[in-house]
Design a protein around this motif. Structure first.
Motif, PDB file in Angstrom:
ATOM      1  N   UNK A   1      -1.147   7.436  -1.785  1.00  0.00           N
ATOM      2  CA  UNK A   1      -1.948   8.654  -1.896  1.00  0.00           C
ATOM      3  C   UNK A   1      -3.413   8.355  -1.595  1.00  0.00           C
ATOM      4  N   UNK A   2      -3.929   7.246  -2.100  1.00  0.00           N
ATOM      5  CA  UNK A   2      -5.308   6.844  -1.843  1.00  0.00           C
ATOM      6  C   UNK A   2      -5.557   6.636  -0.353  1.00  0.00           C
ATOM      7  N   UNK A   3      -4.693   5.889   0.270  1.00  0.00           N
ATOM      8  CA  UNK A   3      -4.883   5.512   1.673  1.00  0.00           C
ATOM      9  C   UNK A   3      -4.760   6.726   2.586  1.00  0.00           C
ATOM     10  N   UNK A   4      -3.774   7.583   2.339  1.00  0.00           N
ATOM     11  CA  UNK A   4      -3.569   8.747   3.193  1.00  0.00           C
ATOM     12  C   UNK A   4      -4.702   9.758   3.026  1.00  0.00           C
TER      13      UNK A   4
ATOM     14  N   UNK B   1      10.347   9.036  -3.359  1.00  0.00           N
ATOM     15  CA  UNK B   1       9.573   9.518  -4.502  1.00  0.00           C
ATOM     16  C   UNK B   1       8.450  10.424  -4.030  1.00  0.00           C
ATOM     17  N   UNK B   2       7.959  11.347  -4.875  1.00  0.00           N
ATOM     18  CA  UNK B   2       6.819  12.189  -4.483  1.00  0.00           C
ATOM     19  C   UNK B   2       5.609  11.333  -4.148  1.00  0.00           C
ATOM     20  N   UNK B   3       4.821  11.795  -3.176  1.00  0.00           N
ATOM     21  CA  UNK B   3       3.641  11.030  -2.767  1.00  0.00           C
ATOM     22  C   UNK B   3       2.677  10.834  -3.928  1.00  0.00           C
ATOM     23  N   UNK B   4       2.640  11.799  -4.843  1.00  0.00           N
ATOM     24  CA  UNK B   4       1.730  11.695  -5.984  1.00  0.00           C
ATOM     25  C   UNK B   4       2.105  10.560  -6.914  1.00  0.00           C
ATOM     26  N   UNK B   5       3.384  10.089  -6.843  1.00  0.00           N
ATOM     27  CA  UNK B   5       3.829   9.009  -7.712  1.00  0.00           C
ATOM     28  C   UNK B   5       3.467   7.642  -7.148  1.00  0.00           C
ATOM     29  N   UNK B   6       3.057   7.601  -5.877  1.00  0.00           N
ATOM     30  CA  UNK B   6       2.661   6.334  -5.263  1.00  0.00           C
ATOM     31  C   UNK B   6       1.145   6.359  -5.085  1.00  0.00           C
TER      32      UNK B   6
ATOM     33  N   UNK C   1       1.516   4.437   5.621  1.00  0.00           N
ATOM     34  CA  UNK C   1       0.791   3.264   5.145  1.00  0.00           C
ATOM     35  C   UNK C   1       1.580   2.001   5.470  1.00  0.00           C
ATOM     36  N   UNK C   2       0.868   0.951   5.853  1.00  0.00           N
ATOM     37  CA  UNK C   2       1.444  -0.375   6.034  1.00  0.00           C
ATOM     38  C   UNK C   2       0.963  -1.251   4.880  1.00  0.00           C
ATOM     39  N   UNK C   3       1.886  -1.876   4.204  1.00  0.00           N
ATOM     40  CA  UNK C   3       1.548  -2.747   3.080  1.00  0.00           C
ATOM     41  C   UNK C   3       1.831  -4.198   3.456  1.00  0.00           C
ATOM     42  N   UNK C   4       0.803  -5.015   3.440  1.00  0.00           N
ATOM     43  CA  UNK C   4       0.957  -6.460   3.619  1.00  0.00           C
ATOM     44  C   UNK C   4       0.707  -7.095   2.250  1.00  0.00           C
ATOM     45  N   UNK C   5       1.692  -7.833   1.730  1.00  0.00           N
ATOM     46  CA  UNK C   5       1.587  -8.330   0.360  1.00  0.00           C
ATOM     47  C   UNK C   5       1.698  -9.858   0.322  1.00  0.00           C
ATOM     48  N   UNK C   6       1.204 -10.409  -0.796  1.00  0.00           N
ATOM     49  CA  UNK C   6       1.117 -11.862  -0.966  1.00  0.00           C
ATOM     50  C   UNK C   6       1.689 -12.244  -2.320  1.00  0.00           C
ATOM     51  N   UNK C   7       2.323 -13.389  -2.374  1.00  0.00           N
ATOM     52  CA  UNK C   7       2.917 -13.863  -3.613  1.00  0.00           C
ATOM     53  C   UNK C   7       1.945 -14.568  -4.525  1.00  0.00           C
TER      54      UNK C   7
END
Length: 553
Positions: free
Chosen positions: A72-75, A63-68, A122-128
């Motif tokens: 986009x914020x992190x980069x 997907x385009x970077x603008x859609x994420x 970006x690295x995403x660490x997520x929690x349930x």
């Protein structure tokens, strides 16, 4: 951090990096999801993940970077983002609701992947479950993101080279093995060790005239890009020489010259064999290569006791030629030394083990109906897997490339072959036409009579005018109709351009127009000119097919 640093140093691929990071980081933080996203060409690409459904990964990748918005914020800011609940996430990024519903996590750490002062992704660490992030946790996660960025960049470079080497190997080895009237086949190629994906082992199956088949397997000494390039040159040379219908020993003379010209340190072993389904023989030559293993229909396994010539590049012609008599429905197993030789096993021990494996497999596997080609190929594929798993239980620990080619041979029924002698005079063409009409009527191929009469008239007429006897004609019926005319001359027929005023010179053009392919092969006492014609649909058992060989690489 220390344990993670050591583990990342041993990670090779991007997925390895993700698994190492997940093992050392997710559990201590109570996380259950991990994703590495890189930006390329203004789009997001998921290079590795843990704990995310495939549907979500397919939706976000490309997907385009603008859609994420998080990426986009992190980069853009190079600052990590910490979101402590799903409610907060939707408040910050309302446009991401659809993606969030595909993978409904409840807390996230979005960490920039920094490499040499630039943001890789970006690295995403997520929690349930919702959770807060203390200052120490934020500091540690940020440091981990920087650490993993270096490892991921190195792994992605490996992934690129890995993909390129795989594509190179696929391009050099046959993508498809032909399914021919006289043979079915399956093959395997296994590169040495874990880090090498290219090498000098190769195999091939080449259709010749009169349903004969050339079986080839070879091994350029060493493994790597240089050896793979040399292998590609040799495979091309073998196919070119095979089209000239050379016997194995003569073909090796030319191939040996080619290897010698490549340099003093260039050597290759090779086995080249020609299976003749009418004569029911297999003629072969060995240049420093393991001999063939032959499995008869009754399960008897035979390894010919012959001494191979030296490897190509080190040999001095002439080369020896050997011949095997093959019963109908036999198996020919060809391999390179990497399959049967190891630091704990010499070649003779490996061949003995290979013999035992194929003997046991033959004893427990019934021969399939030769008309069921799909079933036949599946059986050969299963046999390849059995041999490889037994001889190379851990291919990643091998130090040499390994190649395997298993061929199931089918001999030609005597009722599908007809031959006759012809006089050495002008009446020969008329007798040849009469014989063609009679035989094609018996075979139910009346549609081919007019074209075949023209072909034999031209071929026999050329012998009468330009060559010498004795003259003999042979017809063969399989997936195609083969017409052969034998004579006692070594004169080479050649096609030439005839002018408007020439009274001759168009015969071979007519032959080429009426046949699917045509050619000549040379014998000890003369030559044979042959043509092949397609048999109308419904008059043969089917057109030759192709067997997928992607799994061989």
């Amino acid at each position: 951090m220390g344990e993670l640093t050591v583990a990342l140093a041993e990670a090779v691929t991007s997925q390895d990096v993700a698994e190492v990071f997940a093992k050392h980081v997710l559990a201590p933080f109570g996380a259950d999801g991990l994703m590495f996203i890189v930006l390329e060409g203004g789009r997001t690409h998921v290079v590795a993940s843990v704990g995310y459904p495939q549907e979500f990964l397919e939706a976000i990748s490309g997907t385009p970077a603008s859609a994420s918005a998080p990426a986009l914020d992190v980069v853009r800011t190079r600052v990590p983002r910490f979101v402590e609940s799903g409610t907060e996430f939707l408040q910050r990024y309302p446009t991401m609701r659809g993606l969030w519903e595909l993978a409904p996590k409840e807390a996230w750490a979005f960490l920039p992947l920094m490499v040499s002062g630039r943001v890789l992704g970006m690295c995403t660490v997520s929690f349930g479950h919702p959770r807060s992030f203390g200052d120490e946790e934020r500091t540690l996660l940020t440091a981990l993101g920087g650490l993993v960025g270096q490892a991921l960049e190195r792994a992605r470079l490996y992934d690129v080279e890995h993909a390129r080497s795989q594509e190179l190997q696929r391009g050099l080895l046959p993508r498809m093995l032909p399914r021919l009237p006289a043979t079915s086949a399956a093959a395997r190629y296994l590169p040495a060790g874990r880090d090498e994906d290219v090498g000098g082992d190769w195999y091939d199956l080449i259709p010749l005239s009169a349903d004969r088949v050339a079986l080839v397997i070879g091994d350029v000494m060493g493994h790597g890009i240089t050896e793979a390039a040399m292998m590609g040159r040799l495979r091309t040379a073998v196919r070119t020489l095979a089209d000239l219908e050379m016997p194995p020993d003569e073909l090796f003379i030319h191939l040996n010259d080619l290897v010698s010209d490549l340099g003093e340190d260039s050597y290759a072993t090779c086995l080249y064999a020609v299976f003749d389904p009418v004569a029911r023989t297999c003629t072969y030559s060995l240049a420093g290569h393991p001999p063939p293993v032959v499995v008869h229909p009754d399960g008897t396994v035979r390894i010919p006791d012959v001494s191979p010539d030296p490897p190509l590049g080190a040999a001095e012609p002439p080369f020896d030629s050997h011949q095997l008599d093959l019963p109908d429905e036999s198996l020919i197993v060809l391999c390179t030394d990497g399959l049967v030789e190891s630091p704990t096993r010499d070649v003779d021990q490996g061949l003995a083990q290979l013999r035992q494996i194929v003997s046991q497999a033959a004893a427990h596997t019934a021969y399939f109906d030769p008309d069921d080609e799909d079933s036949d190929v599946r059986r050969l594929e299963d046999l390849c897997d059995t041999v490889v798993s037994a001889l190379l239980p851990d291919p990643g620990q091998t130090n040499d490339d390994a190649g395997l080619l298993i061929v199931h041979t089918r001999c030609t029924d005597a009722g599908d072959v007809a031959s006759c002698g012809l006089p050495e005079g002008p009446q020969a063409a008329g007798q040849a036409r009469a014989y063609v009409r009679e035989r094609l009527h018996v075979w139910g191929l009346e549609e081919l009579v007019p074209a075949t009469e023209l072909l034999v008239s031209e071929l026999v007429g050329n012998v009468v005018r330009h060559a010498k006897g004795p003259i003999r004609m042979r017809l063969m019926r399989s997936h195609s109709l083969t017409c052969e005319v034998y004579d006692g001359s070594l004169t080479t027929p050649r096609m030439r351009r005839a002018t408007y005023t020439d009274e001759g010179g168009r015969g071979l053009q007519l032959v080429a127009a009426l046949s699917r392919r045509w050619g000549a092969r040379y014998l000890d006492d003369g030559k044979c000119i042959w043509t092949e014609q397609d048999i109308p649909h419904g008059d043969a058992s089917g057109e030759p097919g192709l067997v997928n060989a992607a799994s061989a690489v």
